[in-house]
Each structure stands twice: as C-alpha cells, then as structure tokens.
Write a protein that holds these residues in place. Structure first.
Motif, PDB file in Angstrom:
ATOM      1  N   ASP A   1      -5.799  17.103   3.336  1.00 39.49           N
ATOM      2  CA  ASP A   1      -6.610  16.018   2.801  1.00 39.49           C
ATOM      3  C   ASP A   1      -7.993  15.981   3.443  1.00 39.49           C
TER       4      ASP A   1
ATOM      5  N   TRP B   1      -6.888  10.106  10.085  1.00 41.41           N
ATOM      6  CA  TRP B   1      -6.026  10.256   8.915  1.00 41.41           C
ATOM      7  C   TRP B   1      -5.594  11.711   8.737  1.00 41.41           C
TER       8      TRP B   1
ATOM      9  N   THR C   1      -1.686  11.949   7.649  1.00 42.97           N
ATOM     10  CA  THR C   1      -1.072  12.819   6.641  1.00 42.97           C
ATOM     11  C   THR C   1       0.400  13.088   6.922  1.00 42.97           C
TER      12      THR C   1
ATOM     13  N   LYS D   1       2.892  10.261   5.080  1.00 45.36           N
ATOM     14  CA  LYS D   1       2.721   9.996   3.659  1.00 45.36           C
ATOM     15  C   LYS D   1       4.026   9.675   2.946  1.00 45.36           C
TER      16      LYS D   1
ATOM     17  N   GLY E   1       0.856   5.226   2.621  1.00 48.62           N
ATOM     18  CA  GLY E   1      -0.280   5.880   1.999  1.00 48.62           C
ATOM     19  C   GLY E   1      -1.517   5.736   2.870  1.00 48.62           C
ATOM     20  N   GLU E   2      -2.658   6.082   2.304  1.00 51.07           N
ATOM     21  CA  GLU E   2      -3.874   6.154   3.099  1.00 51.07           C
ATOM     22  C   GLU E   2      -4.338   4.783   3.610  1.00 51.07           C
TER      23      GLU E   2
ATOM     24  N   TYR F   1      -1.750   2.956   5.856  1.00 50.23           N
ATOM     25  CA  TYR F   1      -1.652   3.511   7.201  1.00 50.23           C
ATOM     26  C   TYR F   1      -2.577   2.764   8.156  1.00 50.23           C
TER      27      TYR F   1
END
Length: 231
Positions: free
Chosen positions: A84, A119, A124, A127, A131-132, A135
């Motif tokens: 990502d 992240w 990552t 996950k 999620g982003e 988190y």
C-alpha cells in the motif's frame, strides 16, 4: 479410476485443505495490538539521539503514541504486509488529533509522511481486523483511555527530574488503567536510566485493553529506580 488417479485426487484434496487452512490463518492470525507510548522528555534527552519538533512546534508535555503494533497467533510481530502507498489526505479528519497524540520527533522531521510509514509498516498487517482509518482511530481512542501521565500523576509521580522506583510506576499504571504495563527505559547523556516507553495491549479489534499475551524480555531494561525527566 486407477491407483495413479486415486493418488492424484488424494494429493489435490490435501493441497486444497492446506490452502483453506492457510487462508484461515491469514484472516485470523491477528491476536492483539501492542499500544506503545513514549515520554517525549526521555526520547529527546536520550544519549546519542537528536530530537526534532514537528512543524506545529513543541507539544504540551504528555506521553505520545510510539507505535500500534499487531501481534500474531504464531508469536510474531509482523511488518510490511502489503504494498500500500497510503494517501495521507485520507487522514485529514483525524490530523489534529494525530498531531497531538502521534507525532514524529525524528530528524530530519518528516511530518505527515510519518503516518504513511506507520500504516505501510504496521497497519497493513492488521487489515483482516482493521481498515486504514479504523487503524488510526483505534490507536487514538485507546491512547485516550490509557492516560499514562494522569495515572502517574494520581500517584504523585511527576516529570520533575526525580527518581522513582520502577515498582511504584508499574503499580500506579496498573491501579489506574487496570492492566499491567511493560516498561522500557533508555539512558540520558549522564548514563542514567529513565522512563521512556509504556506498553499496553488491546484486543484484535482494537476496541478494548487486555492483558498482554507476551511481554518481551531483555529490551530496554530499567534500573530499580528510574528518572522521570521534565519536558
């Protein structure tokens, strides 16, 4: 079907079974999160380290988030679990909270790129659970609940350049927050052991604090009495 056909079928079934198990482990491998907070006075005063304040300037005295690390069922702390390239603009609604609770003090100062790094390196690997945006939200919410500075102040332990017993620090945090902390120390320019990091753990969903499943040994060991430097 002949013997060779039966053998091939058996191998295929075994392979598919192992594949299902592997996928299951990937999705359920996350066991906990380690919320690591650091005292900025100790980070900026440690031997051999230079401290650079963020663009917003020197923050108010507090413990800030050092990391929010996923811990897997196999006992590992994974990192770099994806490719990502995080778009930091997504964090705009959280940016003011992140600046206060999760700033970077590395030199040279990298500002907002620090959260992209966090992240990509650690987020990552969560996950399957977070999620982003969740988190970062989870880390911020847990830090608010685990108010280490308040816990210590309630026991008369303050950042006044005095020395306190390691036992009293652990006891104060445990009584206030409800869970046993993992304490790490570093050393100042005079070689004195000082309070640096406090680690507590959260469940795999990042919603509530739990007892840490594993406390690493031999890292950042502390003296029986440690300094709590001012900032």
């Amino acid at each position: 079907m002949g013997k060779s056909g039966n053998s091939l079928l058996t191998k295929l079934v075994v392979f598919l079974s192992l594949a299902v198990v592997a996928l299951g482990n990937t999705n359920s491998g996350l066991r906990a999160f380690y919320l690591v907070q650091q005292w900025l006075g100790s980070y900026c005063d440690q031997r051999g380290t230079r401290c650079c304040y963020p663009p917003t300037g020197k923050p108010r005295p507090d413990f800030t988030i050092y990391g929010f690390w996923p811990y897997y069922n196999d006992g590992s702390f994974p990192y770099n679990c994806g490719d990502d390239n995080y778009d930091v603009a997504r964090l705009k609604p959280l940016e003011s909270r992140l600046r206060q609770a999760w700033p970077s003090f590395t030199c040279p100062q990298i500002g907002r790129k620090f959260w992209v790094h966090e992240w990509n390196k650690h987020g990552t690997c969560s996950k399957s659970s977070l999620g982003e945006i969740p988190y970062f939200q989870a880390a911020l919410n847990l830090k608010s609940r685990a108010n280490v500075l308040h816990a210590l102040a309630s026991a008369g332990i303050r950042p006044n350049n005095q020395f306190y017993s390691l036992k009293s620090i652990k006891r104060a945090i445990t009584r206030s927050i409800g869970f046993h902390p993992w304490i790490e120390c570093n050393h100042n320019s005079q070689g004195k052991s000082q309070l640096w990091q406090v680690t507590l753990c959260a469940d795999r969903n990042g919603r509530k604090l739990i007892n840490c499943p594993y406390i690493p040994k031999g890292r950042g060991s502390c003296a029986s009495k440690i300094k709590f430097p001012s900032f």
